[in-house]
Design an enzyme around this catalytic site. Structure first.
Site, PDB file in Angstrom:
ATOM      1  N   THR A 128       0.816  -1.213   0.000  1.00  0.00           N
ATOM      2  CA  THR A 128       0.000   0.000   0.000  1.00  0.00           C
ATOM      3  C   THR A 128       0.853   1.269   0.000  1.00  0.00           C
ATOM      4  OG1 THR A 128      -1.531   1.276   1.378  1.00  0.00           O
ATOM      5  CG2 THR A 128      -0.119  -0.261   2.529  1.00  0.00           C
ATOM      6  N   ASP A 129       0.274   2.343  -0.522  1.00  0.00           N
ATOM      7  CA  ASP A 129       0.968   3.644  -0.481  1.00  0.00           C
ATOM      8  C   ASP A 129       1.110   4.166   0.950  1.00  0.00           C
ATOM      9  OD1 ASP A 129      -1.697   4.316  -0.003  1.00  0.00           O
ATOM     10  OD2 ASP A 129      -1.830   5.821  -1.599  1.00  0.00           O
ATOM     11  N   GLU A 130       0.323   3.595   1.878  1.00  0.00           N
ATOM     12  CA  GLU A 130       0.368   4.108   3.256  1.00  0.00           C
ATOM     13  C   GLU A 130       1.709   3.857   3.932  1.00  0.00           C
ATOM     14  OE1 GLU A 130      -3.010   3.587   5.735  1.00  0.00           O
ATOM     15  OE2 GLU A 130      -4.404   3.644   4.071  1.00  0.00           O
ATOM     16  N   TYR A 156      -1.624  -0.255  11.169  1.00  0.00           N
ATOM     17  CA  TYR A 156      -1.831  -0.961   9.899  1.00  0.00           C
ATOM     18  C   TYR A 156      -0.651  -0.728   8.956  1.00  0.00           C
ATOM     19  CZ  TYR A 156      -3.275  -1.437   5.006  1.00  0.00           C
ATOM     20  OH  TYR A 156      -3.298  -1.736   3.669  1.00  0.00           O
ATOM     21  N   LYS A 160       2.250  -3.304   7.412  1.00  0.00           N
ATOM     22  CA  LYS A 160       2.486  -3.500   5.973  1.00  0.00           C
ATOM     23  C   LYS A 160       3.950  -3.156   5.634  1.00  0.00           C
ATOM     24  CE  LYS A 160      -0.129  -4.492   3.098  1.00  0.00           C
ATOM     25  NZ  LYS A 160      -0.639  -5.808   2.581  1.00  0.00           N
ATOM     26  N   ASN A 186      -8.486   2.073  -3.214  1.00  0.00           N
ATOM     27  CA  ASN A 186      -9.353   1.429  -4.211  1.00  0.00           C
ATOM     28  C   ASN A 186     -10.824   1.679  -3.898  1.00  0.00           C
ATOM     29  OD1 ASN A 186      -7.815  -1.614  -5.406  1.00  0.00           O
ATOM     30  ND2 ASN A 186      -6.791   0.222  -4.689  1.00  0.00           N
ATOM     31  N   ASP A 279     -11.858  13.390  14.564  1.00  0.00           N
ATOM     32  CA  ASP A 279     -10.889  12.885  13.586  1.00  0.00           C
ATOM     33  C   ASP A 279     -10.300  11.538  14.002  1.00  0.00           C
ATOM     34  OD1 ASP A 279      -9.484  12.951  11.271  1.00  0.00           O
ATOM     35  OD2 ASP A 279      -8.254  14.705  11.762  1.00  0.00           O
TER      36      ASP A 279
HETATM   37  P1  NAD Z   1      -9.962  -7.005   2.688  1.00  0.00           P
HETATM   38  O1  NAD Z   1      -9.866  -6.707   4.137  1.00  0.00           O
HETATM   39  O2  NAD Z   1     -11.215  -6.702   1.957  1.00  0.00           O
HETATM   40  O3  NAD Z   1      -9.663  -8.569   2.440  1.00  0.00           O
HETATM   41  C1  NAD Z   1      -8.649  -9.254   3.099  1.00  0.00           C
HETATM   42  C2  NAD Z   1      -8.860 -10.752   2.902  1.00  0.00           C
HETATM   43  O4  NAD Z   1      -7.801 -11.461   3.546  1.00  0.00           O
HETATM   44  C3  NAD Z   1     -10.174 -11.272   3.526  1.00  0.00           C
HETATM   45  O5  NAD Z   1     -10.833 -12.136   2.630  1.00  0.00           O
HETATM   46  C4  NAD Z   1      -9.708 -12.020   4.768  1.00  0.00           C
HETATM   47  O6  NAD Z   1     -10.575 -13.091   5.139  1.00  0.00           O
HETATM   48  C5  NAD Z   1      -8.345 -12.509   4.323  1.00  0.00           C
HETATM   49  N1  NAD Z   1      -7.452 -12.786   5.458  1.00  0.00           N
HETATM   50  C6  NAD Z   1      -7.189 -11.972   6.508  1.00  0.00           C
HETATM   51  N2  NAD Z   1      -6.337 -12.572   7.355  1.00  0.00           N
HETATM   52  C7  NAD Z   1      -6.016 -13.774   6.809  1.00  0.00           C
HETATM   53  C8  NAD Z   1      -5.170 -14.834   7.206  1.00  0.00           C
HETATM   54  N3  NAD Z   1      -4.460 -14.774   8.350  1.00  0.00           N
HETATM   55  N4  NAD Z   1      -5.069 -15.920   6.410  1.00  0.00           N
HETATM   56  C9  NAD Z   1      -5.783 -15.998   5.263  1.00  0.00           C
HETATM   57  N5  NAD Z   1      -6.617 -15.022   4.842  1.00  0.00           N
HETATM   58  C10 NAD Z   1      -6.731 -13.921   5.605  1.00  0.00           C
HETATM   59  O7  NAD Z   1      -8.713  -6.279   2.033  1.00  0.00           O
HETATM   60  P2  NAD Z   1      -8.564  -5.591   0.591  1.00  0.00           P
HETATM   61  O8  NAD Z   1      -9.063  -4.206   0.664  1.00  0.00           O
HETATM   62  O9  NAD Z   1      -9.080  -6.510  -0.431  1.00  0.00           O
HETATM   63  O10 NAD Z   1      -6.980  -5.514   0.493  1.00  0.00           O
HETATM   64  C11 NAD Z   1      -6.228  -6.568  -0.082  1.00  0.00           C
HETATM   65  C12 NAD Z   1      -4.745  -6.214  -0.011  1.00  0.00           C
HETATM   66  O11 NAD Z   1      -4.516  -5.007  -0.715  1.00  0.00           O
HETATM   67  C13 NAD Z   1      -4.239  -5.979   1.404  1.00  0.00           C
HETATM   68  O12 NAD Z   1      -2.945  -6.557   1.505  1.00  0.00           O
HETATM   69  C14 NAD Z   1      -4.171  -4.462   1.536  1.00  0.00           C
HETATM   70  O13 NAD Z   1      -3.162  -4.086   2.429  1.00  0.00           O
HETATM   71  C15 NAD Z   1      -3.846  -4.064   0.113  1.00  0.00           C
HETATM   72  N6  NAD Z   1      -4.319  -2.721  -0.313  1.00  0.00           N
HETATM   73  C16 NAD Z   1      -5.638  -2.369  -0.174  1.00  0.00           C
HETATM   74  C17 NAD Z   1      -6.065  -1.125  -0.639  1.00  0.00           C
HETATM   75  C18 NAD Z   1      -7.512  -0.691  -0.538  1.00  0.00           C
HETATM   76  O14 NAD Z   1      -7.821   0.450  -0.874  1.00  0.00           O
HETATM   77  N7  NAD Z   1      -8.436  -1.545  -0.124  1.00  0.00           N
HETATM   78  C19 NAD Z   1      -5.154  -0.250  -1.218  1.00  0.00           C
HETATM   79  C20 NAD Z   1      -3.809  -0.640  -1.336  1.00  0.00           C
HETATM   80  C21 NAD Z   1      -3.406  -1.885  -0.887  1.00  0.00           C
HETATM   81  O1  TDX Z   2     -16.023   6.879   8.500  1.00  0.00           O
HETATM   82  C1  TDX Z   2     -15.051   7.347   7.872  1.00  0.00           C
HETATM   83  N1  TDX Z   2     -14.961   8.699   7.717  1.00  0.00           N
HETATM   84  C2  TDX Z   2     -13.938   9.311   7.057  1.00  0.00           C
HETATM   85  O2  TDX Z   2     -13.896  10.530   6.937  1.00  0.00           O
HETATM   86  C3  TDX Z   2     -14.030   6.519   7.298  1.00  0.00           C
HETATM   87  C4  TDX Z   2     -14.081   5.034   7.447  1.00  0.00           C
HETATM   88  C5  TDX Z   2     -12.993   7.137   6.619  1.00  0.00           C
HETATM   89  N2  TDX Z   2     -12.935   8.491   6.516  1.00  0.00           N
HETATM   90  C6  TDX Z   2     -11.792   9.101   5.805  1.00  0.00           C
HETATM   91  C7  TDX Z   2     -10.443   8.620   6.285  1.00  0.00           C
HETATM   92  C8  TDX Z   2      -9.590   8.704   5.039  1.00  0.00           C
HETATM   93  O3  TDX Z   2      -9.070  10.018   4.901  1.00  0.00           O
HETATM   94  O4  TDX Z   2     -11.874   8.682   4.438  1.00  0.00           O
HETATM   95  C9  TDX Z   2     -10.577   8.432   3.899  1.00  0.00           C
HETATM   96  C10 TDX Z   2     -10.523   6.993   3.413  1.00  0.00           C
HETATM   97  O5  TDX Z   2     -10.632   6.149   4.534  1.00  0.00           O
HETATM   98  P1  TDX Z   2     -10.510   4.540   4.427  1.00  0.00           P
HETATM   99  O6  TDX Z   2     -11.514   4.046   3.452  1.00  0.00           O
HETATM  100  O7  TDX Z   2     -10.533   3.995   5.812  1.00  0.00           O
HETATM  101  O8  TDX Z   2      -9.094   4.384   3.712  1.00  0.00           O
HETATM  102  P2  TDX Z   2      -7.602   4.729   4.158  1.00  0.00           P
HETATM  103  O9  TDX Z   2      -7.457   4.893   5.611  1.00  0.00           O
HETATM  104  O10 TDX Z   2      -7.135   5.846   3.281  1.00  0.00           O
HETATM  105  O11 TDX Z   2      -6.873   3.333   3.735  1.00  0.00           O
HETATM  106  C11 TDX Z   2      -7.238   2.647   2.511  1.00  0.00           C
HETATM  107  O12 TDX Z   2      -6.313   2.871   1.497  1.00  0.00           O
HETATM  108  C12 TDX Z   2      -5.060   2.246   1.576  1.00  0.00           C
HETATM  109  C13 TDX Z   2      -7.403   1.140   2.746  1.00  0.00           C
HETATM  110  O13 TDX Z   2      -8.319   0.917   3.797  1.00  0.00           O
HETATM  111  C14 TDX Z   2      -6.099   0.476   3.022  1.00  0.00           C
HETATM  112  O14 TDX Z   2      -6.253  -0.936   3.142  1.00  0.00           O
HETATM  113  C15 TDX Z   2      -5.156   0.769   1.891  1.00  0.00           C
HETATM  114  O15 TDX Z   2      -3.890   0.260   2.177  1.00  0.00           O
END
Ligand code: NAD
Ligand code: TDX
Length: 343
Positions: A128-130, A156, A160, A186, A279
């Site tokens: 992740t970019d985080e 988190y 990562k 995403n 916040d």
């Molecule tokens: P998500 O939380 O929706 O899904 C995670 C999945 O992993 C779930 O199906 C969960 O059951 C499974 N899981 C968790 N712990 C496990 C374990 N110990 N063994 C096997 N399976 C396990 O997450 P996502 O949003 O789909 O993210 C997927 C990946 O992409 C993550 O590595 C996250 O860090 C990365 N990522 C997400 C975003 C985003 O915006 N969602 C952005 C950048 C990177």
């Molecule tokens: O209730 C909320 N109110 C609010 O203002 C929530 C849940 C979020 N927010 C804000 C926080 C962030 O600035 O919205 C923005 C996006 O929040 P999230 O969806 O929680 O994303 P973020 O914390 O940016 O992290 C996401 O992007 C990078 C994913 O959850 C991560 O898994 C990924 O690595």
């Protein structure tokens, strides 16, 4: 036919990745290993498991369990790995960081060790970019590049970043064919409604308000999930071992601008639809990705425009109310109460 282990393939991005490859008929067999935590949902891929049993297999298990992971190679014949499985929600990592260290750090180490012992041919670690930390909002010209030092700010992102360090070390020390991707936020179908966009959209459909953190001026770079999945597929096929690839949407927006778009699309307004709340502790101000490297070296760039993809996304949540209403129940309500009550 290539046999690929997909960890976390029942989660949001993993399920979209599986769906993309199976639906467009790539010559692959996918073996999904997923623990089905609160965020995992077999309903995300059930139809394909039933219709394509020879190309898609599901195993319920934990990536921290070495025996289970070993069976993916020995019994299912996996030769490549795409590693999505993680604890992924920043707010939950603030409530309790221990599952994040366990899955994201220990789980990645177990997976790397087994993949190394089985001579896995390719291994993509989805990060992740985080991990880069936060950027100043008054310097729009500065973005995260692959060389930007890691500076994680939440439990988190720290977990990562630790997993990224392990992946880097396994390349350096053992010459494993590992690649790493670091993607921005995403959005799209099947996203668990604790994350901002599906939370905001489904709250409005339930007659509830959008809880907007702080001043709502934090900036994220939003990418449609299908573009992310295509980028990962590109890295798996064309990426160079040991390299990091940033992935972004070239689409920086403040949370207020996101909320404004959603309100407009859903026929609501700021007075009826939004509540400013306390916040997030340590809330990163701005993420912005320079995705020039993956474009130059591998030819990937995002194809979806935010203004059409967000409409498609909102429509998906309108058309799949059974999917998210079943989630926004039981455990979820307890989490929501803990996270938002009194904010
Ligand atoms: P998500 O939380 O929706 O899904 C995670 C999945 O992993 C779930 O199906 C969960 O059951 C499974 N899981 C968790 N712990 C496990 C374990 N110990 N063994 C096997 N399976 C396990 O997450 P996502 O949003 O789909 O993210 C997927 C990946 O992409 C993550 O590595 C996250 O860090 C990365 N990522 C997400 C975003 C985003 O915006 N969602 C952005 C950048 C990177
Ligand atoms: O209730 C909320 N109110 C609010 O203002 C929530 C849940 C979020 N927010 C804000 C926080 C962030 O600035 O919205 C923005 C996006 O929040 P999230 O969806 O929680 O994303 P973020 O914390 O940016 O992290 C996401 O992007 C990078 C994913 O959850 C991560 O898994 C990924 O690595």
């Amino acid at each position: 036919m290539r046999t690929i282990l997909v960890t976390g393939g029942a989660g949001f991005i993993g399920a979209n990745f599986v769906r993309m490859l199976i639906e467009r008929g790539e010559d692959v067999k996918l073996v999904v290993l997923d623990k089905l935590t609160y965020a995992g949902n077999l309903g995300n891929i059930n139809d394909l498991l039933a219709s394509q049993p020879e190309r898609l297999v599901f195993v319920k298990g934990d990536i921290c369990d070495g025996d289970v992971v070993q069976a993916m190679f020995d019994d299912h014949g996996c030769r490549e790995v795409v590693h999505f499985a993680a604890e992924s929600h920043v707010d939950r990592s603030i409530l309790s960081s221990s599952p994040f260290i366990q899955t994201n750090v220990v789980g990645t180490q177990v997976l790397l060790d087994v993949a190394k012992s089985k001579n896995a041919e390719r291994f993509v670690h989805v990060s992740t970019d985080e991990v880069y930390g936060s950027l100043p909002e008054d310097k729009p010209e500065i973005k995260f590049a692959e060389e930007t030092p890691m500076a994680p700010n939440s439990p988190y992102s720290a977990s990562k970043a630790a997993s990224d360090c392990l992946v880097r070390a396994y390349f350096h020390t053992f010459h494993m064919p590992v690649m790493m991707t670091r993607c921005s936020n995403n959005y799209g179908p099947y996203q668990f409604p604790e994350k901002a966009l599906p939370l905001f959209i489904t709250n409005l459909m339930q007659g509830m308000k959008i809880p907007l953190y702080g001043d709502g001026l934090n900036i994220r770079d939003w990418l449609y999930v299908e573009d992310h999945c295509q980028a990962i597929w590109t890295v798996l096929n064309k990426g160079k071992a040991g390299e990091v690839y940033n992935i972004g949407g070239n689409n920086e927006m403040t949370n207020r601008a996101i909320v404004d778009t959603i309100l407009r699309e859903m026929g609501s307004n700021w007075d009826d639809g939004v509540q400013y709340v306390k916040d997030r502790p340590g809330h990163d101000r701005r993420y912005a990705i320079d995705a020039g490297k993956i474009k130059r070296e591998l030819g990937w760039e995002p194809r979806h425009r935010f203004h059409t993809a967000i409409k498609k996304t909102i429509q998906w949540y309108k058309d799949h109310q059974d999917w998210w209403r079943a989630i926004k129940n039981g455990e979820y309500l307890k989490y929501y109460q803990t996270q938002y009550a009194g904010r």
